[in-house]
Scaffold this motif. Structure first.
Motif, PDB file in Angstrom:
ATOM      1  N   LEU A 134       0.804  -1.211   0.000  1.00  0.00           N
ATOM      2  CA  LEU A 134       0.000   0.000   0.000  1.00  0.00           C
ATOM      3  C   LEU A 134       0.842   1.269   0.000  1.00  0.00           C
ATOM      4  O   LEU A 134       0.520   2.234  -0.686  1.00  0.00           O
ATOM      5  N   LYS A 135       1.919   1.297   0.732  1.00  0.00           N
ATOM      6  CA  LYS A 135       2.735   2.498   0.817  1.00  0.00           C
ATOM      7  C   LYS A 135       3.403   2.841  -0.495  1.00  0.00           C
ATOM      8  O   LYS A 135       3.819   3.960  -0.717  1.00  0.00           O
ATOM      9  N   ALA A 136       3.517   1.857  -1.387  1.00  0.00           N
ATOM     10  CA  ALA A 136       4.175   2.095  -2.673  1.00  0.00           C
ATOM     11  C   ALA A 136       3.177   2.201  -3.801  1.00  0.00           C
ATOM     12  O   ALA A 136       3.531   2.149  -4.968  1.00  0.00           O
ATOM     13  N   ALA A 137       1.892   2.358  -3.481  1.00  0.00           N
ATOM     14  CA  ALA A 137       0.862   2.346  -4.515  1.00  0.00           C
ATOM     15  C   ALA A 137       1.095   3.402  -5.571  1.00  0.00           C
ATOM     16  O   ALA A 137       0.798   3.207  -6.741  1.00  0.00           O
ATOM     17  N   LEU A 246       6.919 -12.244   1.061  1.00  0.00           N
ATOM     18  CA  LEU A 246       7.532 -11.917   2.344  1.00  0.00           C
ATOM     19  C   LEU A 246       9.048 -12.029   2.255  1.00  0.00           C
ATOM     20  O   LEU A 246       9.783 -11.179   2.777  1.00  0.00           O
ATOM     21  N   THR A 247       9.536 -13.063   1.579  1.00  0.00           N
ATOM     22  CA  THR A 247      10.972 -13.213   1.390  1.00  0.00           C
ATOM     23  C   THR A 247      11.534 -12.055   0.583  1.00  0.00           C
ATOM     24  O   THR A 247      12.603 -11.505   0.903  1.00  0.00           O
ATOM     25  N   ALA A 248      10.819 -11.664  -0.474  1.00  0.00           N
ATOM     26  CA  ALA A 248      11.272 -10.553  -1.307  1.00  0.00           C
ATOM     27  C   ALA A 248      11.370  -9.260  -0.498  1.00  0.00           C
ATOM     28  O   ALA A 248      12.312  -8.480  -0.651  1.00  0.00           O
ATOM     29  N   ALA A 249      10.376  -9.028   0.372  1.00  0.00           N
ATOM     30  CA  ALA A 249      10.394  -7.817   1.187  1.00  0.00           C
ATOM     31  C   ALA A 249      11.564  -7.830   2.167  1.00  0.00           C
ATOM     32  O   ALA A 249      12.229  -6.806   2.373  1.00  0.00           O
ATOM     33  N   GLY A 257      18.659  -2.213   0.914  1.00  0.00           N
ATOM     34  CA  GLY A 257      18.491  -0.903   1.520  1.00  0.00           C
ATOM     35  C   GLY A 257      17.097  -0.319   1.435  1.00  0.00           C
ATOM     36  O   GLY A 257      16.919   0.893   1.603  1.00  0.00           O
ATOM     37  N   GLN A 258      16.091  -1.135   1.198  1.00  0.00           N
ATOM     38  CA  GLN A 258      14.721  -0.636   1.143  1.00  0.00           C
ATOM     39  C   GLN A 258      14.168  -0.508   2.560  1.00  0.00           C
ATOM     40  O   GLN A 258      14.484  -1.303   3.436  1.00  0.00           O
ATOM     41  N   SER A 259      13.320   0.495   2.757  1.00  0.00           N
ATOM     42  CA  SER A 259      12.758   0.727   4.084  1.00  0.00           C
ATOM     43  C   SER A 259      11.409   0.021   4.220  1.00  0.00           C
ATOM     44  O   SER A 259      10.715  -0.224   3.236  1.00  0.00           O
ATOM     45  N   LEU A 260      11.062  -0.279   5.453  1.00  0.00           N
ATOM     46  CA  LEU A 260       9.772  -0.892   5.760  1.00  0.00           C
ATOM     47  C   LEU A 260       9.079  -0.045   6.820  1.00  0.00           C
ATOM     48  O   LEU A 260       9.669   0.283   7.847  1.00  0.00           O
ATOM     49  N   THR A 261       7.829   0.315   6.563  1.00  0.00           N
ATOM     50  CA  THR A 261       7.058   1.074   7.544  1.00  0.00           C
ATOM     51  C   THR A 261       6.436   0.134   8.565  1.00  0.00           C
ATOM     52  O   THR A 261       6.434  -1.092   8.397  1.00  0.00           O
ATOM     53  N   GLY A 267       1.728  -6.009   8.203  1.00  0.00           N
ATOM     54  CA  GLY A 267       1.212  -6.840   7.124  1.00  0.00           C
ATOM     55  C   GLY A 267       2.015  -8.114   6.957  1.00  0.00           C
ATOM     56  O   GLY A 267       1.449  -9.196   6.736  1.00  0.00           O
ATOM     57  N   MET A 268       3.340  -8.004   7.048  1.00  0.00           N
ATOM     58  CA  MET A 268       4.186  -9.187   6.954  1.00  0.00           C
ATOM     59  C   MET A 268       3.881 -10.165   8.069  1.00  0.00           C
ATOM     60  O   MET A 268       3.809 -11.376   7.855  1.00  0.00           O
TER      61      MET A 268
END
Length: 325
Positions: A134-137, A246-249, A257-261, A267-268
């Motif tokens: 959702l955050k990357a929509a 989930l593995t990809a995230a 270096g991707q961020s997660l909110t 959600g994960m």
């Protein structure tokens, strides 16, 4: 082998598929989805065919071609198209609705109605994965998103037909997997050369990426996936699919270096909990209470009817997937 070990080995497939997209965008030539799909499928299929030493016979030439087209020939190009066009872990989260696709198609094609427990577990997993996206929509690409949806629909259709047709007598998951990968790779090859032209020049990094995808991410992963369907219920195996996004995230966060909110992490957690719940056996009382009779044969709630009741062997494939760019 006990049930827990079988589940863990089967889970290897979606976990490995979750690394596909990081490998695609970090190791492989840019903008060559068809060539990449061919390089993933055809070498793996030929290797397994060499190991299995079995060719289709009679009507199975046609059936293998159809399954190869749906599970590989259409699925892989669409998968890699979405991988090149969508941001990491975001597109093939659409694959998390795969269990629901399979449940709906099974009701139509196989007259196997899933239980409320199955549907709620699948919805919870899909919703959990959707929170990650959702955050990357705002950055989603329409073509990439459509490709992700189409790839899930293609694989789900192939999954249900594989269950409907079963396997020829005496043929195991290794041979069936080799037929599909080889047929699918042969379908992709002329399209790749026609659309993308001559193969690109490959360096050592590209070659390493293709070797990983073909061996670890395809030959071994698909064999274990088919093997899991022969030992576990279709519902259990399909609900392992969310492990891929989930593995990809996790890879995107840990290695790229991707961020997660906080919402994405929640959600994960929800998707992972639903995946674990989908592997639990219903209690005996629940099974007795939920048993029903269809055409004189008892069907236990929480699973599809066993292959032994309909004359088919339980062998399916379902691709779970997640995208990174």
């Amino acid at each position: 082998m006990n049930r827990a070990a079988t589940i863990l080995l089967t889970a290897y497939a979606p976990i490995t598929w979750g690394s596909t997209y990081a490998v695609t965008t970090e190791f492989l030539p840019a903008d060559r989805p068809l060539f990449t799909a061919m390089m993933r499928a055809l070498p793996a299929g030929l290797l397994l065919l060499l190991l299995a030493r079995r060719l289709p016979k009679g009507v199975w030439w046609g059936k293998a071609a159809v399954l190869g087209a749906l599970n590989i020939g259409a699925f892989f190009p669409l998968l890699f198209l979405s991988a090149y066009r969508l941001p990491g872990g975001m597109a093939a989260v659409v694959g998390s609705v795969g269990p629901l696709f399979v449940a709906g198609l099974s009701a139509l094609v196989l007259s196997e109605r899933p239980t409320v427990r199955t549907l709620l577990t699948g919805i919870a997993a899909a919703f959990g994965v959707s929170l990650v996206v959702l955050k990357a929509a705002g950055s989603l690409d329409a073509i990439g998103l459509l490709a992700a949806v189409a790839s899930t629909a293609s694989m789900s259709t192939g999954t249900v037909l594989t269950k409907r047709w079963g396997r020829p007598e005496g043929v195991g998951p290794l041979a069936l997997t080799s037929w599909q990968l080889t047929m699918g790779g042969l379908l992709i090859a002329p399209l790749a050369f026609f659309v993308e032209g001559a193969p690109p020049a490959l360096d050592g990094r590209n070659i390493a990426g293709y070797v990983y995808l073909s061996i670890a991410g395809t030959a071994v992963a698909y064999w274990l996936w088919f093997r899991g369907f022969s030992r576990l219920s279709a519902t259990q195996v399909s609900l392992l699919g969310p492990l891929s996004p989930l593995t990809a995230a996790v890879i995107g966060w840990a290695a790229l270096g991707q961020s997660l909110t906080a919402v994405q992490v929640a959600g994960m957690a929800l998707a992972f909990a639903a995946t674990l719940f989908g592997q639990l056996k219903p209690r005996e009382k629940a099974q007795s209470a939920g048993a029903r009779t269809v055409a004189g044969a008892p069907v236990v709630a929480g699973s599809f009817s066993p292959a032994s009741k309909n004359g088919r062997k339980d062998s399916m494939d379902l691709s779970g997937s997640a995208v990174r760019r």
